[in-house]
Motif scaffolding. Structure first.
Motif, PDB file in Angstrom:
ATOM      1  N   ASN A 118       4.323  -0.892 -11.077  1.00 45.70           N
ATOM      2  CA  ASN A 118       5.268  -1.993 -10.954  1.00 45.70           C
ATOM      3  C   ASN A 118       5.193  -2.643  -9.566  1.00 45.70           C
ATOM      4  N   TYR A 119       5.204  -1.811  -8.525  1.00 39.54           N
ATOM      5  CA  TYR A 119       5.253  -2.376  -7.174  1.00 39.54           C
ATOM      6  C   TYR A 119       3.884  -2.824  -6.671  1.00 39.54           C
ATOM      7  N   PHE A 120       2.815  -2.344  -7.285  1.00 37.17           N
ATOM      8  CA  PHE A 120       1.498  -2.921  -6.980  1.00 37.17           C
ATOM      9  C   PHE A 120       1.455  -4.359  -7.469  1.00 37.17           C
ATOM     10  N   ARG A 121       1.954  -4.579  -8.684  1.00 39.36           N
ATOM     11  CA  ARG A 121       1.982  -5.948  -9.215  1.00 39.36           C
ATOM     12  C   ARG A 121       2.858  -6.843  -8.338  1.00 39.36           C
TER      13      ARG A 121
ATOM     14  N   ARG B 145      -8.870 -16.320 -14.791  1.00 48.78           N
ATOM     15  CA  ARG B 145      -8.791 -15.774 -16.152  1.00 48.78           C
ATOM     16  C   ARG B 145      -8.397 -14.301 -16.122  1.00 48.78           C
ATOM     17  N   TRP B 146      -7.824 -13.884 -15.020  1.00 50.94           N
ATOM     18  CA  TRP B 146      -7.294 -12.528 -14.892  1.00 50.94           C
ATOM     19  C   TRP B 146      -6.004 -12.595 -14.072  1.00 50.94           C
ATOM     20  N   ASN B 147      -5.180 -11.521 -14.159  1.00 52.89           N
ATOM     21  CA  ASN B 147      -3.915 -11.495 -13.418  1.00 52.89           C
ATOM     22  C   ASN B 147      -3.613 -10.069 -12.967  1.00 52.89           C
ATOM     23  N   SER B 148      -2.406  -9.843 -12.483  1.00 55.81           N
ATOM     24  CA  SER B 148      -2.062  -8.528 -11.935  1.00 55.81           C
ATOM     25  C   SER B 148      -2.056  -7.441 -13.010  1.00 55.81           C
ATOM     26  N   VAL B 149      -1.828  -7.815 -14.269  1.00 58.03           N
ATOM     27  CA  VAL B 149      -1.878  -6.818 -15.344  1.00 58.03           C
ATOM     28  C   VAL B 149      -3.312  -6.343 -15.548  1.00 58.03           C
ATOM     29  N   THR B 150      -4.256  -7.255 -15.424  1.00 59.02           N
ATOM     30  CA  THR B 150      -5.676  -6.919 -15.617  1.00 59.02           C
ATOM     31  C   THR B 150      -6.109  -5.808 -14.665  1.00 59.02           C
ATOM     32  N   VAL B 151      -5.570  -5.833 -13.448  1.00 56.51           N
ATOM     33  CA  VAL B 151      -6.036  -4.907 -12.410  1.00 56.51           C
ATOM     34  C   VAL B 151      -4.968  -3.873 -12.053  1.00 56.51           C
ATOM     35  N   VAL B 152      -3.992  -3.654 -12.957  1.00 53.87           N
ATOM     36  CA  VAL B 152      -2.847  -2.801 -12.627  1.00 53.87           C
ATOM     37  C   VAL B 152      -3.263  -1.354 -12.329  1.00 53.87           C
ATOM     38  N   SER B 153      -4.414  -0.918 -12.842  1.00 53.28           N
ATOM     39  CA  SER B 153      -4.859   0.461 -12.587  1.00 53.28           C
ATOM     40  C   SER B 153      -5.116   0.707 -11.097  1.00 53.28           C
ATOM     41  N   LEU B 154      -5.328  -0.386 -10.349  1.00 51.10           N
ATOM     42  CA  LEU B 154      -5.496  -0.233  -8.901  1.00 51.10           C
ATOM     43  C   LEU B 154      -4.212   0.294  -8.254  1.00 51.10           C
ATOM     44  N   GLY B 155      -3.093   0.121  -8.918  1.00 53.59           N
ATOM     45  CA  GLY B 155      -1.809   0.574  -8.383  1.00 53.59           C
ATOM     46  C   GLY B 155      -1.677   2.083  -8.339  1.00 53.59           C
ATOM     47  N   ILE B 156      -2.498   2.787  -9.109  1.00 55.48           N
ATOM     48  CA  ILE B 156      -2.438   4.258  -9.101  1.00 55.48           C
ATOM     49  C   ILE B 156      -3.772   4.860  -8.654  1.00 55.48           C
ATOM     50  N   GLY B 157      -4.561   4.064  -7.927  1.00 59.56           N
ATOM     51  CA  GLY B 157      -5.794   4.585  -7.343  1.00 59.56           C
ATOM     52  C   GLY B 157      -6.912   4.794  -8.332  1.00 59.56           C
TER      53      GLY B 157
ATOM     54  N   LEU C 128      -0.856   2.291  -0.462  1.00 59.04           N
ATOM     55  CA  LEU C 128      -0.240   1.158  -1.162  1.00 59.04           C
ATOM     56  C   LEU C 128       1.195   0.956  -0.682  1.00 59.04           C
ATOM     57  N   SER C 129       1.920   2.049  -0.474  1.00 56.36           N
ATOM     58  CA  SER C 129       3.310   1.948  -0.011  1.00 56.36           C
ATOM     59  C   SER C 129       3.386   1.219   1.326  1.00 56.36           C
ATOM     60  N   LEU C 130       2.460   1.558   2.235  1.00 56.66           N
ATOM     61  CA  LEU C 130       2.475   0.937   3.559  1.00 56.66           C
ATOM     62  C   LEU C 130       2.148  -0.552   3.486  1.00 56.66           C
ATOM     63  N   VAL C 131       1.165  -0.908   2.664  1.00 60.92           N
ATOM     64  CA  VAL C 131       0.797  -2.320   2.511  1.00 60.92           C
ATOM     65  C   VAL C 131       1.947  -3.090   1.865  1.00 60.92           C
ATOM     66  N   GLY C 132       2.562  -2.488   0.828  1.00 61.93           N
ATOM     67  CA  GLY C 132       3.685  -3.149   0.150  1.00 61.93           C
ATOM     68  C   GLY C 132       4.897  -3.311   1.047  1.00 61.93           C
ATOM     69  N   LEU C 133       5.171  -2.296   1.863  1.00 57.24           N
ATOM     70  CA  LEU C 133       6.292  -2.386   2.803  1.00 57.24           C
ATOM     71  C   LEU C 133       6.073  -3.498   3.816  1.00 57.24           C
ATOM     72  N   GLN C 134       4.866  -3.575   4.345  1.00 60.29           N
ATOM     73  CA  GLN C 134       4.573  -4.595   5.346  1.00 60.29           C
ATOM     74  C   GLN C 134       4.609  -5.999   4.750  1.00 60.29           C
ATOM     75  N   GLU C 135       4.179  -6.121   3.489  1.00 58.32           N
ATOM     76  CA  GLU C 135       4.189  -7.425   2.814  1.00 58.32           C
ATOM     77  C   GLU C 135       5.605  -7.820   2.385  1.00 58.32           C
TER      78      GLU C 135
END
Length: 615
Positions: free
Chosen positions: A373-376, A433-445, A319-326
């Motif tokens: 936070n940074y996944f969102r 009908r969904w947003n980044s909060v809905t899927v925030v668990s993806l931020g911690i694998g 996630l860090s690498l994808v976020g850095l590149q984005e």
């Protein structure tokens, strides 16, 4: 009167002609059209037997023989030649029941009276020697030698595979190569490289007498064709490291996968519970296979390739690498963690609390709040795109590492893992009908994200290389034909800046120096890694760890999953560090012997029905 005799003469002549024509037609049918008669006539004096080639041998990366050949015999029957025999005597001689004899002979007759059928397979050399002395008493039965597999190290069953009898479907798809009763590679190297390993069958014609005894070759063997042995394979695995990993995983459910980052060569692949591959050879193969198949611990399941686990915190580096590149994260991105991530009524617990000054510290302390936070921010970053587009861009970034897709390893039945995209959540919640909060668990694998242990080690290998990987593979060389291995020499470059990899590598190095894996340091070896604790709704959490070493010149990358074992630092990290130390130093330092002993002795399988078919 003369006319009357003349008429009778013509009638008799006509009858004789008709009878003659009938005999000629019948003879023509029997000798030309009806193949059964021809086969029966030939079978009485001439027997065509298949000469099975020796399968290719398989060696480990250090030239140790890990799959060998040994002789055994199959007993065949030509039903049309079977006369009244002493059934009891035959059954006692071969070691079968009267019911088995009658049912097998019935099936052979239904298949063909004149074509040979496999009757009893997997007879040892010693046992067949006793059978052969009296086999002439039982006309229609004959033995045929073949080479079968032997496993000198009794290890690496999931990597090596086994051989089994061909199915009707496999026969139909083989373009005439396989016949009823033939064997074929199943699973592992045996299946992936079947065409190279099997060789080419030969043919032998022998004369036999009325007592079913061979009288010698037909026409001095002029019509015989020699079998061509299969090609030998040098594999990538280290059988010593494989056996050490199996020793560490005894009494545990999970997997270890290690590879060489610079080449993608698999060093070991442990799926636990393990089993002895020798169980699937010889006459007891069927019985042993049923035991393995019904074992509640599922030892036949190849966990490194097929089991998809939530990667937990091991995924934070990706996630860090994808976020850095984005551009959603920078190396200096900070966050003040209150001990949990809060948004509305949602609370995601974090075992770390306090100010996180930068990305390296976030990786080092595995701060859940930081990565939620940074996944969102990663998927919400571009205001011109919807959340759905942001999630799909995130999924695309993970795809660079072969997540959500097959790595292409040269072993059968690899799984895809799972990386959800916008369509997945549209189907569940409805479009928009969904947003980044809905899927925030993806931020911690967590959440719907799933990675196989092979994918985990492929990711950490790419990070070790600072931005590239070679497809993981198990075969190093096919002697005489390397054309099948060309695709494993192709370098896959990840479109992420190398400077971003350097930041993440430093974070992973700090995890081992002063973070969640500090207790698993190896004396004299710099290691970078990431612990993970994967939530498990069916029981205790899974313990995960990914790592590579040495940091400056990576020679091994590894992923370890121990199911229901708790935090990543409890079992997965110690096991991984022991594997790395064993591979790099060929020994375990005295100071770490207690850790080794604790890992070896730990039995985490609390299952009353645990069978004895596995190791």
């Amino acid at each position: 009167m003369t006319d009357l005799y003349q008429s009778r003469r013509y009638t008799i002549q006509l009858i004789i002609i008709v009878i003659t024509l009938i005999f000629i037609a019948r003879l023509f049918y029997l000798q030309v059209i009806d193949k059964d008669y021809k086969q029966l006539a030939k079978a009485t004096v001439l027997r065509q037997t298949t000469v099975f080639p020796a399968r290719g041998l398989v060696y480990d990366r250090n030239a140790k023989l890990i799959i060998d050949n040994q002789k055994e015999y199959d007993l065949w029957v030509t039903p049309g030649q079977v006369k009244e025999i002493d059934t009891v005597g035959f059954c006692d001689l071969v070691g079968i029941s009267d019911t088995f004899f009658r049912e097998t002979l019935k099936k052979a007759r239904e298949y063909s009276r004149f074509k040979s059928s496999l009757f009893v397979k997997g007879i040892s050399v010693d046992k067949y020697a006793a059978i052969q002395e009296e086999l002439y008493l039982f006309q229609g039965f004959f033995g045929q030698v073949r080479t079968v597999r032997a496993y000198p190290y009794h290890s690496a069953a999931h990597v090596l595979g086994y051989i089994s009898e061909v199915t009707p479907k496999q026969i139909d798809q083989s373009d005439g190569y396989y016949k009823r009763g033939d064997y074929i590679g199943t699973g592992g190297i045996e299946q992936s490289y079947e065409k190279a390993l099997r060789g080419v069958k030969g043919t032998r014609y022998v004369l036999v007498d009325v007592h079913n005894k061979e009288m010698g070759p037909f026409n001095e063997g002029k019509f015989d064709t020699a079998a061509v042995p299969g090609k030998n394979i040098n594999s990538t695995i280290s059988i010593d490291l494989q056996q050490y990993g199996e020793k560490l995983m005894k009494g545990k459910i999970g997997s270890i996968v290690a590879l060489e980052p610079r080449t993608g060569e698999i060093l070991c692949m442990i799926s636990s519970p393990e089993y002895d591959p020798s169980l699937l050879t010889g006459q007891d193969r069927g019985k042993n296979f049923r035991l393995l198949l019904t074992d509640s611990l599922n030892p036949l399941f190849v966990r490194p390739l097929k089991a998809a686990y939530p990667p937990g915190s091991t995924y934070k580096a990706t996630l860090s690498l994808v976020g850095l590149q984005e551009g959603a994260i920078t190396p200096s991105s900070s966050y003040n963690c209150p001990g949990a991530y809060y948004v509305g009524s949602l609370r995601v617990k974090c075992d770390h609390s306090g100010f996180v000054p930068d990305l390296v510290a976030a990786i080092q302390h595995s701060c859940n709040s930081y990565f939620c936070n940074y996944f969102r921010r990663t998927i919400d970053y571009d205001e011109d795109h919807s959340v759905a587009q942001g999630l799909d861009d995130w999924k695309k970034g993970l795809g660079y590492f072969s997540l959500g897709q097959k790595t292409g390893i040269d072993l059968p039945n690899e799984g895809y893992g799972f990386v959800p995209g916008s369509k997945y959540y549209d189907k569940i919640y409805g479009e928009k009908r969904w947003n980044s909060v809905t899927v925030v668990s993806l931020g911690i694998g967590q959440g719907e994200l799933g990675e196989t242990p092979l994918q985990m080690v492929n990711v950490i290998s790419a990070i070790a290389n600072r931005g590239y990987f070679y497809p993981p593979h198990i075969s190093r060389e096919i002697i005489g034909d390397d054309s099948m291995l060309i695709k494993y020499k192709t370098k896959h470059v990840i479109p992420i800046d190398s400077s971003n990899f350097n930041v993440v590598v430093e974070g992973l190095r700090q995890v081992v120096l002063a973070g969640t894996a500090a207790a698993s340091q190896i004396p004299g070896v710099t290691m970078a890694g990431k612990t993970g604790t994967a939530q498990n709704p069916h029981g205790n959490d899974h313990s995960l760890f990914v790592a590579f070493a040495p940091v400056e010149d990576p020679k091994i990358a590894i992923s370890v999953v121990v199911e229901n074992a708790g935090f990543g630092a409890q079992y997965a990290a110690p096991i991984a560090s022991l594997m790395i130390e064993k591979y790099l130093n060929d020994t375990i330092s005295a100071s770490r012997k207690p850790v080794e002993q604790r890992m070896i002795e730990a039995n985490l399988i609390k299952h009353a029905a645990a069978g004895k078919s596995h190791k």
